[in-house]
Design an enzyme around this catalytic site. Structure first.
Site, mmCIF file in Angstrom:
data_model
loop_
_atom_site.group_PDB
_atom_site.id
_atom_site.type_symbol
_atom_site.label_atom_id
_atom_site.label_comp_id
_atom_site.label_asym_id
_atom_site.label_seq_id
_atom_site.Cartn_x
_atom_site.Cartn_y
_atom_site.Cartn_z
ATOM 1 N N SER A 231 0.829 -1.205 0.000
ATOM 2 C CA SER A 231 0.000 0.000 0.000
ATOM 3 C C SER A 231 0.867 1.261 0.000
ATOM 4 O O SER A 231 1.653 1.454 -0.912
ATOM 5 C CB SER A 231 -0.970 -0.028 1.189
ATOM 6 O OG SER A 231 -1.894 -1.069 1.029
ATOM 7 N N LYS B 174 -23.214 16.031 6.424
ATOM 8 C CA LYS B 174 -22.437 16.416 7.587
ATOM 9 C C LYS B 174 -22.604 15.372 8.698
ATOM 10 O O LYS B 174 -23.698 14.833 8.886
ATOM 11 C CB LYS B 174 -22.890 17.802 8.090
ATOM 12 C CG LYS B 174 -21.944 18.437 9.088
ATOM 13 C CD LYS B 174 -20.605 18.762 8.457
ATOM 14 C CE LYS B 174 -19.676 19.444 9.447
ATOM 15 N NZ LYS B 174 -18.340 19.668 8.865
#
Length: 334
Positions: free
Chosen positions: A124, A176
């Site tokens: 990764s 949100k």
């Protein structure tokens, strides 16, 4: 009379001992002060080193480490550094941390030959670090690849329902405070997260294609999040050669005309240590020890340095067992 004579002799012996230890204490303090001033002023062992190959270790979870980035910039400016070996043993980490490290190493590679060698694990963001180098070496059984990005979050809504706890939130918009730990995310939230992941993934794929000189489809074929052995990665074009540090040095000699007889010195964000001559190590230990003591005194007893690293944002990491040490309170990885 005899008692007085013995007392005088004992007193003289004691005086000589006191004088000796005072002189010894003065010399130690003087050396420490000189060492500390020299180290702080940049006159440490680096200023007296002969030309060498720098070894930079990248291990554990990768984060946005400013001290390491500063050290890499110092490597680029140091005339005594002939080349750099990046020694990687990392499952990856935050995508931002990997990006910052990649960019710093690319800038370094514009000025010095850089080789990456993958040890046990370079996956990764660890692999993202490796492709910044001019040449990648891995062991036959090294683990590498895991090209991809993810965001992970937890949901304990069922547990909260069981114990009778309700959580509510007032928000400025539907995205949100999402995702949260107490309810299933709406599809719009998942779409928003997927867009972020897709953008980062496309960037990662393009980076691999550019650095490894592979076409887009070939990269996507191996960039499914899976890991590869060093040998498989070599066949796929993700690494250049098999071996360890000897193979890295051999490439530097053949392709960059770097003498294989040069010493290899460990560099870290705290300065170099291994490979230094003994007098230089003593100077560093005294100087840095004094500096640490002064800093600890200034901080005082109430200072707090968190032990662990809270990781957040998009993640490019493979080894979940190690990565759980970096879980933040929302359950997301670095």
């Amino acid at each position: 009379m005899s008692f007085d004579a013995d007392a005088i002799v004992d007193r003289r012996r004691l005086r000589r001992k006191v004088v000796f230890w005072r002189i010894a204490a003065f010399l130690v303090a003087a050396i420490a002060i000189v060492g500390g001033i020299a180290w702080a002023g940049g006159f440490g062992p680096l200023s007296k080193r002969s030309v060498h190959i720098a070894r930079v270790g990248v291990s554990g979870v990768i984060i946005d480490d400013r001290a390491r980035l500063k050290m890499i910039r110092q490597l680029a400016k140091n005339d005594r550094v002939a080349a750099v070996i990046v020694d990687i043993n990392s499952p990856g980490g935050s995508t931002v941390g990997g990006e910052a490290l990649y960019q710093a190493l690319r800038e370094l590679a514009e000025k010095k030959p850089v080789v990456a060698q993958i040890g046990t694990l370079g996956a990764s963001a660890g692999y993202m670090t490796a492709i910044a180098a001019d040449h990648i070496v891995a062991r036959h059984t090294s683990l590498t690849g895991s090209i991809g990005v993810y965001i992970q979050y937890g949901n304990i809504g069922g547990l909260l329902d069981t114990i009778g706890v309700k959580v509510d939130v007032v928000r400025s918009g539907p995205l949100k405070a999402e995702p949260n730990f107490h309810s299933e995310p709406p599809q719009a939230v998942r779409d928003n997260l997927q867009a972020v992941i897709d953008d980062s993934y496309e960037w990662f794929v393009a980076l691999v294609a550019e650095r490894r000189k592979m076409d887009d489809q070939a990269v996507r074929g191996v960039a499914q999040g899976g890991i590869y052995s060093g040998e498989a990665a070599r066949r796929l074009g993700l690494v250049d050669a098999l071996g360890g540090e000897e193979a890295s040095i051999a490439w530097l000699e053949k392709e960059r005309d770097i003498s294989p007889d040069l010493p290899v010195v460990n560099w870290s964000s705290n300065g170099e240590l291994d490979g230094l001559p003994f007098p230089a190590r003593i100077a560093k230990w005294i100087g840095s020890g004094l500096a640490d003591g002064i800093i600890d005194t200034v901080k005082g007893a109430n200072s707090f340095v968190p032990e662990g690293v809270a990781l957040d944002g998009a993640v490019s990491v493979w080894h979940a067992q190690n990565a759980t040490e970096g879980l933040d309170r929302t359950g997301r990885h670095e």
